[in-house]
Write an enzyme that holds these catalytic residues in place. Structure first.
Site, PDB file in Angstrom:
ATOM      1  N   GLY A 343      46.373  48.644  49.642  1.00 44.60           N
ATOM      2  CA  GLY A 343      44.978  48.725  49.598  1.00 44.60           C
ATOM      3  C   GLY A 343      44.291  47.248  49.033  1.00 44.60           C
ATOM      4  O   GLY A 343      45.365  46.332  48.795  1.00 44.60           O
ATOM      5  N   PRO A 345      42.866  44.150  46.668  1.00 47.66           N
ATOM      6  CA  PRO A 345      43.273  43.850  45.395  1.00 47.66           C
ATOM      7  C   PRO A 345      42.399  44.532  44.077  1.00 47.66           C
ATOM      8  O   PRO A 345      41.197  44.906  44.480  1.00 47.66           O
ATOM      9  CB  PRO A 345      42.887  42.185  45.463  1.00 47.66           C
ATOM     10  N   GLY A 346      43.033  44.914  43.181  1.00 45.86           N
ATOM     11  CA  GLY A 346      41.994  45.446  42.024  1.00 45.86           C
ATOM     12  C   GLY A 346      41.727  46.996  42.472  1.00 45.86           C
ATOM     13  O   GLY A 346      40.780  47.512  41.697  1.00 45.86           O
ATOM     14  N   GLY A 348      43.915  49.207  41.820  1.00 46.43           N
ATOM     15  CA  GLY A 348      44.909  49.745  40.694  1.00 46.43           C
ATOM     16  C   GLY A 348      46.308  50.161  41.284  1.00 46.43           C
ATOM     17  O   GLY A 348      46.972  50.973  40.841  1.00 46.43           O
ATOM     18  N   LYS A 349      46.663  49.475  42.175  1.00 43.62           N
ATOM     19  CA  LYS A 349      48.062  49.920  42.762  1.00 43.62           C
ATOM     20  C   LYS A 349      49.270  49.531  41.811  1.00 43.62           C
ATOM     21  O   LYS A 349      50.101  50.444  41.650  1.00 43.62           O
ATOM     22  CB  LYS A 349      48.165  49.053  44.164  1.00 43.62           C
ATOM     23  N   THR A 350      49.130  48.403  41.220  1.00 40.35           N
ATOM     24  CA  THR A 350      50.059  47.869  40.180  1.00 40.35           C
ATOM     25  C   THR A 350      49.954  48.772  39.064  1.00 40.35           C
ATOM     26  O   THR A 350      51.155  49.156  38.390  1.00 40.35           O
ATOM     27  CB  THR A 350      50.135  46.564  39.809  1.00 40.35           C
ATOM     28  N   SER A 663      38.924  44.622  66.884  1.00 32.80           N
ATOM     29  CA  SER A 663      37.896  45.435  66.608  1.00 32.80           C
ATOM     30  C   SER A 663      36.555  44.827  66.749  1.00 32.80           C
ATOM     31  O   SER A 663      35.425  45.643  66.767  1.00 32.80           O
ATOM     32  CB  SER A 663      38.267  45.885  65.149  1.00 32.80           C
ATOM     33  N   LYS A 706      35.956  49.019  55.886  1.00 27.69           N
ATOM     34  CA  LYS A 706      34.906  48.700  56.610  1.00 27.69           C
ATOM     35  C   LYS A 706      33.412  49.424  56.420  1.00 27.69           C
ATOM     36  O   LYS A 706      32.458  48.726  55.952  1.00 27.69           O
ATOM     37  CB  LYS A 706      35.000  48.997  58.217  1.00 27.69           C
TER      38      LYS A 706
HETATM   39  P1  ADP Z   1      45.991  45.932  42.409  1.00 34.38           P
HETATM   40  O1  ADP Z   1      47.531  46.235  42.018  1.00 34.38           O
HETATM   41  O2  ADP Z   1      45.531  47.046  43.205  1.00 34.38           O
HETATM   42  O3  ADP Z   1      45.618  44.772  42.838  1.00 34.38           O
HETATM   43  P2  ADP Z   1      45.555  46.465  39.656  1.00 34.38           P
HETATM   44  O4  ADP Z   1      46.625  47.478  39.462  1.00 34.38           O
HETATM   45  O5  ADP Z   1      46.025  45.181  39.049  1.00 34.38           O
HETATM   46  O6  ADP Z   1      45.235  46.476  41.155  1.00 34.38           O
HETATM   47  O7  ADP Z   1      44.275  46.772  38.864  1.00 34.38           O
HETATM   48  C1  ADP Z   1      43.164  45.673  38.431  1.00 34.38           C
HETATM   49  C2  ADP Z   1      42.716  46.270  37.261  1.00 34.38           C
HETATM   50  O8  ADP Z   1      41.682  47.271  37.406  1.00 34.38           O
HETATM   51  C3  ADP Z   1      43.618  47.011  36.147  1.00 34.38           C
HETATM   52  O9  ADP Z   1      43.280  46.393  34.958  1.00 34.38           O
HETATM   53  C4  ADP Z   1      43.450  48.418  36.441  1.00 34.38           C
HETATM   54  O10 ADP Z   1      43.734  48.987  35.076  1.00 34.38           O
HETATM   55  C5  ADP Z   1      42.062  48.820  36.571  1.00 34.38           C
HETATM   56  N1  ADP Z   1      41.959  49.853  37.351  1.00 34.38           N
HETATM   57  C6  ADP Z   1      41.812  49.643  38.851  1.00 34.38           C
HETATM   58  N2  ADP Z   1      41.825  51.007  39.434  1.00 34.38           N
HETATM   59  C7  ADP Z   1      41.460  51.639  38.373  1.00 34.38           C
HETATM   60  C8  ADP Z   1      41.283  53.369  38.237  1.00 34.38           C
HETATM   61  N3  ADP Z   1      41.098  53.847  39.299  1.00 34.38           N
HETATM   62  N4  ADP Z   1      40.670  53.692  37.065  1.00 34.38           N
HETATM   63  C9  ADP Z   1      40.785  52.793  36.087  1.00 34.38           C
HETATM   64  N5  ADP Z   1      41.271  51.549  36.121  1.00 34.38           N
HETATM   65  C10 ADP Z   1      41.511  51.122  37.165  1.00 34.38           C
END
Ligand code: ADP
Length: 757
Positions: A343, A345-346, A348-350, A663, A706
């Protein structure tokens, strides 16, 4: 006088001879008596029988007196003078009796004249005795001996001369001549011992040195151990590695390697160039967690609570994780399928990786693979390299200190291949349950069992992940968040966490929902919540500064004062155009950062039928443009002249950003058709789909992103390939409620619906 036989010694007047008491009893048949006079006779052979014959002896003997009967088994006999043996006979009790006559000495020796020579011999004897344990004893005795007779007497035991040569000294009447002979004999035998010693020393020297060295080392080790036991707080390095090696629960192979390296360290000594390297290695080997952790049974309710505590939404993901935990519980294992979170960035994957670790009550370690080009990054360098290191996997295990962490391998899509081997295939070995039981890092050089590690991978896209690697993993998509979801995340998670991290409480800072809405809508442009998190963090920091200046302050942020507080300009938002023009159509694109909208612009200019394409389009997209031209020509045969008399210019703005992919086919075709027909389309209509030469609309990827982007940009209606219908179930209802989604099979249908054809 009673007779005692002596053999192979030099015995001369004015010296003392020590006679074995046992031997005395054997030859006389009784115990010795103090002060008794005896005759010493030199036997020609080493007689050990009780009844020798008279001619077994030499004719000159010695008269002595028993001075002392020692309790060490020896009797001391002071020798008084030399005697001629006149007659030897057996007495009735069958013991020897001899009749003797005195033999005079020629007193021609001036002790003064030989003092120097005597001193020299003494020195030589001391030197010869060096290196023997008894050398210091020898030294204390030798100073007490003042005559050459005494010296020779003692030294004769070690003299190599034969018995009769030694007897010769007894036959010389002149004291001077006797001195000369004794001196010569002493020097000779000293010299012979020396040569003998040297020969054997030369041979043995090498061995000796080694033995000596190892003996010294052993002694040092022993002493060090004693010291260490006394002061466990400052153990020597070697000793502490030794203890660590003993205590560690490593496998046999590792222990052997460890001992090998430790021995090398011992033999290299402290100051070798290799010492540092060897110590680093032992450090890693002994601190690595070798112990197997038992598989814990996890309560699914608790796990769910933990997952919900840290992350809002992500229902599907959480469900899949709970399933995984249930399977692990059933099987009693510590790992399961390898999940790949894909997915923008940001999203919540990590961070959910951390929550999974918490839910499983296990440690968490994150390894970033972005930009890894070298196999050695994964698997380590061989120790022969200068500055060699373990790979990131072993390093991660070492850092977290347990053998069963949840290991997040971040950005597996950013691995790249280089001349230094293929990191992806190394990673494959790490992830493969068949192989990772015996994962061998080149640096570690012994297998390490990775089978209890729960691996989770993350990526922005699956496109760049090598097939074999992708096949090992189960893909779980993380779609972007809708504005409503973002508000929820901000309120429940981002804001409380951020406030806590700067030490603010609820009374000190408040942010209205409208303000959050505004941050999402105007100060960020993203699928995930990273930008949102940054803005909120910055608000909290600002508030913290104000409150620390004046603790009574209450900071409240609303949509009015937001701009001042954030102190930044709104982010440029891509919103759909207001005005419509023929030849311009809104398309949808997938990017690494989520989705986006784009425009296809087309225009005729006077010319001769050339096609100009600008906007950094990739090959696939250029070919889509060719297909679009051919299709439109075939749809509008009456407009063929337009293509002949004009040059066609196709442009996709954001000229600096490279774009590619199939696409945009449907959008290119529609734009051209709109241009030829001179009919404009409302800009809040967007579309995505690959087009074949038959005009069929084929499915595309990244639909969720998209649609999300379309929603953000204010699009009201989106045309998608019919085959993508299935993907709609994952799209947020908020999006589906706001956008009319229409599926198409053929471009022709679309053009008809849009009333272009
Ligand atoms: P990714 O690895 O996908 O780039 P991160 O896991 O680093 O994203 O997430 C970035 C920030 O957003 C983190 O501080 C995370 O706790 C927060 N975050 C992302 N998704 C959620 C969610 N569904 N609920 C609460 N916090 C989230």
């Amino acid at each position: 006088m009673i007779v005692l036989p002596i053999y192979n010694v030099i015995a001369l007047p004015d010296t003392t001879i020590y006679y074995k008491g046992e031997r005395y009893v054997k030859f006389t048949g009784r115990e010795p008596v103090l002060g008794e006079e005896i005759t010493l006779m030199v036997s020609k052979t080493d007689i050990d029988r009780v009844y020798p014959k008279a001619d077994d002896f030499y004719p000159i003997g010695l008269r002595g007196i028993i001075r002392e009967i020692g309790n060490n088994g020896y009797i001391a006999i002071d020798i008084k003078e030399r005697v001629n043996i006149e007659e030897v006979k057996l007495d009735p009790e069958e013991h020897y009796r001899a009749k003797v006559s005195k033999r005079g000495e020629i007193e021609d020796l001036d002790p003064e004249s030989v003092a120097g020579r005597l001193k020299a011999i003494k020195a030589e004897i001391i030197r010869a005795s060096e290196g023997y344990e008894w050398s210091s004893l020898m030294r204390t005795y030798i100073v007490q001996w003042n005559t050459i007779e005494e010296l020779a007497g003692v030294y004769s035991l070690w003299m190599v001369n034969a018995n009769d040569e030694k007897y010769m000294t007894l036959t010389i009447d002149s004291k001077k001549e006797r001195f000369d002979l004794l001196e010569k004999m002493l020097y000779e035998s000293l010299e012979i011992t020396k040569v003998k010693n040297q020969a054997s020393t030369a041979q043995e020297q090498d061995y000796k040195k080694l033995y000596r060295e190892s003996a010294i080392k052993k002694q040092m080790e022993y002493l060090q151990k004693e010291l260490d036991d006394m002061h466990p707080e400052n153990l020597s390095d070697i000793r502490s590695f030794e203890i660590k090696l003993q205590k560690s629960e490593m496998n046999e192979e590792a222990r052997k390697e460890g001992e090998k390296v430790l021995n090398r360290l011992k033999s290299e000594g402290q100051h070798s160039a290799e010492t540092g390297m060897l110590m680093d290695y032992l450090d890693l080997l002994t601190s690595l967690p070798w112990k197997k952790e038992p598989a814990e049974r996890i309560s699914l309710e608790e796990a769910e609570k933990v997952l919900n505590r840290d992350h809002a939404g992500l229902k599907k993901v959480k469900k899949r994780i709970i399933e995984q935990i249930a399977v692990m519980n059933l099987k009693g294992s510590q790992n399961g399928s390898i999940l790949l979170f894909v997915g923008a960035p940001g999203t919540g994957k990590t961070s959910i990786g951390q929550s999974i670790a918490d839910a499983l009550l296990r440690k968490y370690v994150r390894i970033s693979l972005g930009g890894v080009r070298d196999e050695a990054d994964i698997r380590g360098h061989r120790r022969t390299y200068i500055g060699s290191m373990p790979g990131r996997i072993i390093d991660g295990i070492n850092k977290c200190g347990v053998s069963n962490p949840v290991m997040v391998l971040d950005e597996v899509d950013k691995l790249s291949q280089s001349y230094n081997g293929d990191p992806a295939s190394a990673l494959l070995e790490v992830l493969d349950p068949e192989q990772n039981v015996n994962f061998t890092d080149h640096y570690l050089n012994v297998p390490y069992d990775l089978s209890d590690v729960l691996f989770i991978c993350t990526a922005n896209t699956v496109e760049t992940i090598p097939e074999p690697l992708l096949n090992r993993m189960e893909v779980i998509e993380f779609r972007g968040y809708t504005p409503i979801e973002k508000v929820e995340i901000a309120k429940k998670h981002l804001l409380p966490k951020s406030m806590e991290s700067v030490g603010l409480n609820k009374k000190q800072l408040s942010i209205t929902v409208k303000a959050i809405d505004k941050i999402i809508g105007e100060y960020t442009r993203e699928s995930g919540v990273r930008g949102l998190k940054k803005r909120i963090d910055s608000i909290c920091r600002g508030a913290a500064v104000r409150i620390s200046k004046d603790p009574e302050t209450k900071v409240s942020v609303n949509d009015k004062n937001l701009e001042d507080i954030l102190d930044m300009n709104p982010v440029h938002q891509k919103r759909v155009k207001r005005s419509a023009e023929p030849g311009i159509v809104t398309g949808l694109a997938w990017t690494q950062a989520g989705g986006d909208i784009l425009y296809i612009e087309t225009m005729f200019i006077k010319g001769e039928g050339k096609i100009i394409i600008t906007g950094q389009l990739g090959d696939v997209m250029k070919e889509s443009a060719q297909i679009a031209v051919s299709l439109v020509k075939s749809f509008f045969p009456d407009k063929a002249d337009m293509f002949k008399e004009n040059d066609l210019h196709i442009h996709v703005p954001d000229g600096a950003t490279p774009k590619d992919g199939p696409s945009a086919g449907i959008t290119l075709t529609t734009a051209l058709a709109s241009l030829v027909r001179g009919k404009s389309l409302p800009p809040n209509i967007a579309m995505t789909g690959e087009v074949s030469l038959q005009g069929t609309v084929n499915p595309i990827g990244g639909l969720m992103e998209k649609l999300m982007a379309a929603h953000r940009a204010g699009v009201k209606k989106v045309f998608i390939p019919e085959e993508n219908l299935m993907d709609l179930k994952d799209v947020a209802t908020e999006v589906k409620d706001n956008i009319e989604i229409v599926t198409v099979k053929k471009v022709k249908e679309l053009l008809k619906e849009l009333q272009i054809l």
